[in-house]
Design a protein around this motif. Structure first.
Motif, mmCIF file in Angstrom:
data_model
loop_
_atom_site.group_PDB
_atom_site.id
_atom_site.type_symbol
_atom_site.label_atom_id
_atom_site.label_comp_id
_atom_site.label_asym_id
_atom_site.label_seq_id
_atom_site.Cartn_x
_atom_site.Cartn_y
_atom_site.Cartn_z
ATOM 1 N N LYS A 4 0.822 -1.210 0.000
ATOM 2 C CA LYS A 4 0.000 0.000 0.000
ATOM 3 C C LYS A 4 0.859 1.264 0.000
ATOM 4 O O LYS A 4 0.449 2.292 -0.515
ATOM 5 C CB LYS A 4 -0.869 -0.048 1.257
ATOM 6 N N PHE A 5 2.053 1.189 0.590
ATOM 7 C CA PHE A 5 2.926 2.344 0.728
ATOM 8 C C PHE A 5 4.197 2.157 -0.084
ATOM 9 O O PHE A 5 4.633 1.034 -0.316
ATOM 10 C CB PHE A 5 3.289 2.574 2.197
ATOM 11 N N LYS A 6 4.785 3.254 -0.485
ATOM 12 C CA LYS A 6 6.025 3.266 -1.261
ATOM 13 C C LYS A 6 7.088 4.056 -0.495
ATOM 14 O O LYS A 6 6.757 4.884 0.355
ATOM 15 C CB LYS A 6 5.790 3.926 -2.628
ATOM 16 N N PRO A 7 8.367 3.852 -0.818
ATOM 17 C CA PRO A 7 9.421 4.645 -0.172
ATOM 18 C C PRO A 7 9.143 6.143 -0.302
ATOM 19 O O PRO A 7 8.615 6.602 -1.316
ATOM 20 C CB PRO A 7 10.683 4.242 -0.931
ATOM 21 N N ASP A 8 9.476 6.859 0.752
ATOM 22 C CA ASP A 8 9.284 8.309 0.891
ATOM 23 C C ASP A 8 7.854 8.714 1.220
ATOM 24 O O ASP A 8 7.590 9.897 1.387
ATOM 25 C CB ASP A 8 9.794 9.095 -0.325
ATOM 26 N N ASN A 9 6.902 7.763 1.318
ATOM 27 C CA ASN A 9 5.562 8.091 1.823
ATOM 28 C C ASN A 9 5.665 8.371 3.313
ATOM 29 O O ASN A 9 6.524 7.820 4.004
ATOM 30 C CB ASN A 9 4.590 6.934 1.637
ATOM 31 N N TRP A 10 4.791 9.253 3.807
ATOM 32 C CA TRP A 10 4.720 9.526 5.242
ATOM 33 C C TRP A 10 3.517 8.800 5.815
ATOM 34 O O TRP A 10 2.421 8.829 5.245
ATOM 35 C CB TRP A 10 4.599 11.023 5.499
ATOM 36 N N VAL A 11 3.719 8.119 6.942
ATOM 37 C CA VAL A 11 2.671 7.346 7.608
ATOM 38 C C VAL A 11 2.688 7.651 9.098
ATOM 39 O O VAL A 11 3.603 8.317 9.599
ATOM 40 C CB VAL A 11 2.866 5.826 7.382
ATOM 41 N N GLU A 12 1.692 7.164 9.794
ATOM 42 C CA GLU A 12 1.674 7.191 11.255
ATOM 43 C C GLU A 12 1.102 5.863 11.707
ATOM 44 O O GLU A 12 0.495 5.139 10.913
ATOM 45 C CB GLU A 12 0.865 8.374 11.780
ATOM 46 N N PHE A 13 1.323 5.537 12.956
ATOM 47 C CA PHE A 13 0.792 4.281 13.475
ATOM 48 C C PHE A 13 -0.707 4.410 13.666
ATOM 49 O O PHE A 13 -1.205 5.437 14.140
ATOM 50 C CB PHE A 13 1.473 3.899 14.799
ATOM 51 N N ALA A 14 -1.426 3.360 13.291
ATOM 52 C CA ALA A 14 -2.871 3.318 13.479
ATOM 53 C C ALA A 14 -3.174 3.286 14.969
ATOM 54 O O ALA A 14 -2.362 2.820 15.772
ATOM 55 C CB ALA A 14 -3.447 2.081 12.787
ATOM 56 N N GLU A 15 -4.330 3.782 15.325
ATOM 57 C CA GLU A 15 -4.716 3.774 16.743
ATOM 58 C C GLU A 15 -4.773 2.351 17.261
ATOM 59 O O GLU A 15 -5.125 1.435 16.535
ATOM 60 C CB GLU A 15 -6.062 4.466 16.906
ATOM 61 N N GLY A 16 -4.416 2.194 18.501
ATOM 62 C CA GLY A 16 -4.437 0.880 19.120
ATOM 63 C C GLY A 16 -3.063 0.237 19.203
ATOM 64 O O GLY A 16 -2.877 -0.737 19.894
ATOM 65 N N PHE A 17 -2.091 0.772 18.473
ATOM 66 C CA PHE A 17 -0.733 0.252 18.536
ATOM 67 C C PHE A 17 0.092 1.139 19.448
ATOM 68 O O PHE A 17 0.023 2.360 19.362
ATOM 69 C CB PHE A 17 -0.097 0.188 17.139
ATOM 70 N N ARG A 18 0.858 0.524 20.328
ATOM 71 C CA ARG A 18 1.679 1.297 21.264
ATOM 72 C C ARG A 18 2.947 1.745 20.562
ATOM 73 O O ARG A 18 3.928 1.011 20.491
ATOM 74 C CB ARG A 18 1.999 0.458 22.488
ATOM 75 N N ALA A 19 2.874 2.923 20.010
ATOM 76 C CA ALA A 19 4.021 3.509 19.317
ATOM 77 C C ALA A 19 3.957 5.008 19.536
ATOM 78 O O ALA A 19 2.888 5.563 19.799
ATOM 79 C CB ALA A 19 3.964 3.177 17.839
ATOM 80 N N PRO A 20 5.072 5.674 19.405
ATOM 81 C CA PRO A 20 5.070 7.124 19.618
ATOM 82 C C PRO A 20 4.241 7.835 18.548
ATOM 83 O O PRO A 20 4.156 7.360 17.414
ATOM 84 C CB PRO A 20 6.541 7.505 19.514
ATOM 85 N N PRO A 21 3.641 8.954 18.921
ATOM 86 C CA PRO A 21 2.889 9.722 17.922
ATOM 87 C C PRO A 21 3.847 10.391 16.945
ATOM 88 O O PRO A 21 5.053 10.471 17.181
ATOM 89 C CB PRO A 21 2.159 10.762 18.772
#
Length: 60
Positions: A4-21
């Protein structure tokens, strides 16, 4: 399964995963993990890289 994603795309962790914002940049696609695409990512405010499966991420 197509990535779904390619290099240089910006993403964030989906809610429910323990990761930094914040935003994470896709560095490269990795071999599938448990049948789904996975990626090497790096946070805007982090000095290190992470590995995440596609189901853990959403577009930023």
């Amino acid at each position: 399964m197509k990535a779904k994603f390619k290099p240089d795309n910006w993403v964030e962790f989906a809610e429910g995963f323990r990761a930094p914002p914040g935003r994470f940049r896709i560095l490269r696609e990795l071999p599938p993990d448990r049948g789904e695409p996975s990626y090497r990512i790096k946070g805007e405010r982090e000095e290190f890289e992470r590995v995440a499966r596609e189901s853990e991420l959403r577009r930023a």
